[in-house]
Design a protein around this motif. Sequence first.
Motif, PDB file in Angstrom:
ATOM      1  N   ASN A   1       4.006  10.717  -0.813  1.00 28.62           N
ATOM      2  CA  ASN A   1       2.863   9.727  -0.478  1.00 28.62           C
ATOM      3  C   ASN A   1       3.619   8.675   0.486  1.00 28.62           C
ATOM      4  OD1 ASN A   1       0.467  11.138  -1.050  1.00 28.62           O
ATOM      5  ND2 ASN A   1       1.001  10.706  -3.360  1.00 28.62           N
ATOM      6  N   ASN A   2       4.031   8.905   1.707  1.00 26.66           N
ATOM      7  CA  ASN A   2       5.226   7.887   2.132  1.00 26.66           C
ATOM      8  C   ASN A   2       4.430   7.112   3.133  1.00 26.66           C
ATOM      9  OD1 ASN A   2       7.887   7.137   3.526  1.00 26.66           O
ATOM     10  ND2 ASN A   2       6.899   8.099   5.114  1.00 26.66           N
ATOM     11  N   ALA A   3       3.400   7.394   3.866  1.00 27.69           N
ATOM     12  CA  ALA A   3       2.772   6.599   4.948  1.00 27.69           C
ATOM     13  C   ALA A   3       2.388   5.436   4.583  1.00 27.69           C
ATOM     14  CB  ALA A   3       1.419   7.362   5.437  1.00 27.69           C
TER      15      ALA A   3
ATOM     16  N   ILE B   1      15.753  -2.819   2.492  1.00 27.53           N
ATOM     17  CA  ILE B   1      15.669  -2.879   4.170  1.00 27.53           C
ATOM     18  C   ILE B   1      16.053  -1.903   4.842  1.00 27.53           C
ATOM     19  CG2 ILE B   1      15.519  -4.562   5.902  1.00 27.53           C
ATOM     20  CD1 ILE B   1      13.964  -5.762   3.891  1.00 27.53           C
ATOM     21  N   VAL B   2      15.190  -0.914   5.477  1.00 24.72           N
ATOM     22  CA  VAL B   2      15.573   0.151   6.021  1.00 24.72           C
ATOM     23  C   VAL B   2      15.317   0.107   7.598  1.00 24.72           C
ATOM     24  CG1 VAL B   2      15.438   2.789   5.942  1.00 24.72           C
ATOM     25  CG2 VAL B   2      14.487   1.442   4.028  1.00 24.72           C
ATOM     26  N   LYS B   3      16.395   0.682   8.273  1.00 25.52           N
ATOM     27  CA  LYS B   3      16.389   0.259   9.877  1.00 25.52           C
ATOM     28  C   LYS B   3      15.247   1.356  10.481  1.00 25.52           C
ATOM     29  CE  LYS B   3      20.863   0.068  10.451  1.00 25.52           C
ATOM     30  NZ  LYS B   3      21.995   0.049  11.348  1.00 25.52           N
ATOM     31  N   THR B   4      13.918   1.092  10.254  1.00 24.49           N
ATOM     32  CA  THR B   4      12.911   1.898  10.981  1.00 24.49           C
ATOM     33  C   THR B   4      12.165   1.074  11.900  1.00 24.49           C
ATOM     34  OG1 THR B   4      11.376   1.309   9.228  1.00 24.49           O
ATOM     35  CG2 THR B   4      12.849   3.130   8.574  1.00 24.49           C
ATOM     36  N   PRO B   5      11.171   1.999  12.641  1.00 27.59           N
ATOM     37  CA  PRO B   5      10.308   1.069  13.366  1.00 27.59           C
ATOM     38  C   PRO B   5       9.449   0.122  12.584  1.00 27.59           C
ATOM     39  CG  PRO B   5      10.072   3.517  14.114  1.00 27.59           C
ATOM     40  CD  PRO B   5      10.962   3.311  12.849  1.00 27.59           C
TER      41      PRO B   5
ATOM     42  N   VAL C   1      -0.033  -9.473   1.061  1.00 30.97           N
ATOM     43  CA  VAL C   1      -0.901  -8.397   1.002  1.00 30.97           C
ATOM     44  C   VAL C   1       0.188  -7.071   0.934  1.00 30.97           C
ATOM     45  CG1 VAL C   1      -2.303  -6.868   2.566  1.00 30.97           C
ATOM     46  CG2 VAL C   1      -2.445  -9.594   2.560  1.00 30.97           C
ATOM     47  N   TYR C   2       0.967  -7.128   1.553  1.00 35.32           N
ATOM     48  CA  TYR C   2       1.806  -5.588   1.418  1.00 35.32           C
ATOM     49  C   TYR C   2       2.452  -5.817   0.115  1.00 35.32           C
ATOM     50  CZ  TYR C   2       5.898  -2.667   2.452  1.00 35.32           C
ATOM     51  OH  TYR C   2       6.914  -1.694   2.234  1.00 35.32           O
ATOM     52  N   GLY C   3       3.180  -6.576  -0.296  1.00 35.51           N
ATOM     53  CA  GLY C   3       3.868  -6.774  -1.829  1.00 35.51           C
ATOM     54  C   GLY C   3       2.755  -6.277  -2.810  1.00 35.51           C
TER      55      GLY C   3
HETATM   56  N1  NAI Z   1      11.416   0.328   6.319  1.00 35.09           N
HETATM   57  C1  NAI Z   1      11.624  -0.389   5.257  1.00 35.09           C
HETATM   58  O1  NAI Z   1      12.464  -1.266   5.262  1.00 35.09           O
HETATM   59  C2  NAI Z   1      11.019  -0.072   4.108  1.00 35.09           C
HETATM   60  C3  NAI Z   1       9.703   0.950   3.888  1.00 35.09           C
HETATM   61  N2  NAI Z   1       9.161   1.186   2.723  1.00 35.09           N
HETATM   62  C4  NAI Z   1       8.080   1.995   2.663  1.00 35.09           C
HETATM   63  O2  NAI Z   1       8.251   3.349   3.202  1.00 35.09           O
HETATM   64  C5  NAI Z   1       7.352   4.164   3.927  1.00 35.09           C
HETATM   65  C6  NAI Z   1       7.867   4.378   5.263  1.00 35.09           C
HETATM   66  O3  NAI Z   1       8.185   3.306   5.954  1.00 35.09           O
HETATM   67  P1  NAI Z   1       9.018   3.476   7.386  1.00 35.09           P
HETATM   68  O4  NAI Z   1       9.408   4.706   7.712  1.00 35.09           O
HETATM   69  O5  NAI Z   1       9.898   2.199   7.578  1.00 35.09           O
HETATM   70  O6  NAI Z   1       7.598   2.883   8.479  1.00 35.09           O
HETATM   71  P2  NAI Z   1       7.161   3.426   9.649  1.00 35.09           P
HETATM   72  O7  NAI Z   1       6.493   2.401  10.088  1.00 35.09           O
HETATM   73  O8  NAI Z   1       8.322   3.428  10.590  1.00 35.09           O
HETATM   74  O9  NAI Z   1       6.671   4.585   9.501  1.00 35.09           O
HETATM   75  C7  NAI Z   1       5.362   5.069   8.904  1.00 35.09           C
HETATM   76  C8  NAI Z   1       4.669   6.120   9.297  1.00 35.09           C
HETATM   77  O10 NAI Z   1       3.368   6.023   8.392  1.00 35.09           O
HETATM   78  C9  NAI Z   1       2.301   6.377   9.393  1.00 35.09           C
HETATM   79  N3  NAI Z   1       1.059   5.937   9.032  1.00 35.09           N
HETATM   80  C10 NAI Z   1       0.627   4.811   9.009  1.00 35.09           C
HETATM   81  N4  NAI Z   1      -0.682   4.591   8.512  1.00 35.09           N
HETATM   82  C11 NAI Z   1      -0.937   6.055   8.220  1.00 35.09           C
HETATM   83  C12 NAI Z   1      -2.256   6.633   8.114  1.00 35.09           C
HETATM   84  N5  NAI Z   1      -3.299   5.677   7.630  1.00 35.09           N
HETATM   85  N6  NAI Z   1      -2.447   7.854   7.846  1.00 35.09           N
HETATM   86  C13 NAI Z   1      -1.351   8.628   8.374  1.00 35.09           C
HETATM   87  N7  NAI Z   1      -0.084   8.206   8.348  1.00 35.09           N
HETATM   88  C14 NAI Z   1      -0.043   6.786   8.786  1.00 35.09           C
HETATM   89  C15 NAI Z   1       2.630   5.844  10.855  1.00 35.09           C
HETATM   90  O11 NAI Z   1       2.072   6.646  12.019  1.00 35.09           O
HETATM   91  C16 NAI Z   1       4.272   6.073  10.761  1.00 35.09           C
HETATM   92  O12 NAI Z   1       4.424   7.352  11.458  1.00 35.09           O
HETATM   93  C17 NAI Z   1       6.246   2.819   4.002  1.00 35.09           C
HETATM   94  O13 NAI Z   1       5.255   3.195   2.762  1.00 35.09           O
HETATM   95  C18 NAI Z   1       6.929   1.732   3.584  1.00 35.09           C
HETATM   96  O14 NAI Z   1       6.006   0.736   3.313  1.00 35.09           O
HETATM   97  C19 NAI Z   1       9.518   0.554   1.601  1.00 35.09           C
HETATM   98  C20 NAI Z   1      10.602  -0.389   1.776  1.00 35.09           C
HETATM   99  C21 NAI Z   1      11.224  -0.794   2.713  1.00 35.09           C
END
Ligand code: NAI
Length: 256
Positions: free
Chosen positions: A85-87, A184-188, A151-153
Amino acid sequence: MTKVALVTGAGQGIGQAIAERLAKDGFKLALVGRHLDKVQKVASEINQQGGEAIAIKADVAKRDEVFAAVKATKAKFGDFSVIINNAGVAPTTPIMAVTEDDMNWTWGINVNGVVWGTQAATEAFKALGHGGKIINATSQAGVEGNPNLTVYGSTKFAIRGITQTTAKELAEFGITVNAFAPGIVKTPMMWDIAHEVGQNAGKDDEWGMAQFSNGIALGRLSEAKDVANVVSFLAGDDSNYITGQTIIVDGGMVFH
Ligand SMILES: NC(=O)C1=CN([C@@H]2O[C@H](COP(=O)(O)OP(=O)(O)OC[C@H]3O[C@@H](n4cnc5c(N)ncnc54)[C@H](O)[C@@H]3O)[C@@H](O)[C@H]2O)C=CC1
Ligand SMILES: CC(=O)C(C)=O
């Protein structure tokens, strides 16, 4: 049990890296996202490299769509063993600017989405007559408070609670539930947040991103692959005696 995993939010960032890693680990994969073209692209790349992946369009905030995605995965591969459950979404919300829409939208995806994934996976594991693994995305922001992330936290703190609670509830069925908490991860997602940080200071996105590496003991931000390595462990047999835990994937920004 055949190794079959469903990854939500697999079209980019951490979800994509998890999908690529689990393909290497021998999992057959269902890649779920709101934008079919993005998950299809990742699935095609995995298939071209000898893996087996399908793409499914679903909004994790919608219970029916999550259940349908799990059902389609089970029907395609004949088994089902892991859900990631990553989204997630990460709006920046100073406390006094928080709206009802902000709360409902973010909780709908980040929290409700995990609950629907947990229910759908549990139903499938039970129907198949075996246990399974549920792996949830939380964050360092679900371990420690961060300014402007009320909100996010709050959603990510909730995920740790849901992980502990469901781990106790589902253990009797051979189901483990764990979470990963990246720093902190280098993602969009982080480039979007960095954009806001940079703008606030009148600087650019690179500058905004650089602010997050201050104080990280290992001296760098993490890559999505760093997170995928830990999820690979949580999805595999070596973590069979771990449940209810949050693994912090962090180079020394927070210590708990
Ligand atoms: N990037 C970071 O620094 C961190 C990320 N996270 C968590 O890791 C997870 C992945 O994050 P990232 O890859 O960085 O984000 P990201 O924004 O790059 O990718 C998230 C993906 O989830 C999809 N998504 C969003 N809402 C959706 C929905 N309602 N239904 C289906 N898909 C949906 C998006 O379209 C996107 O492809 C998230 O839960 C985020 O909160 C946690 C800690 C740090
Ligand atoms: C996006 C996120 O999880 C942060 C800033 O911790």
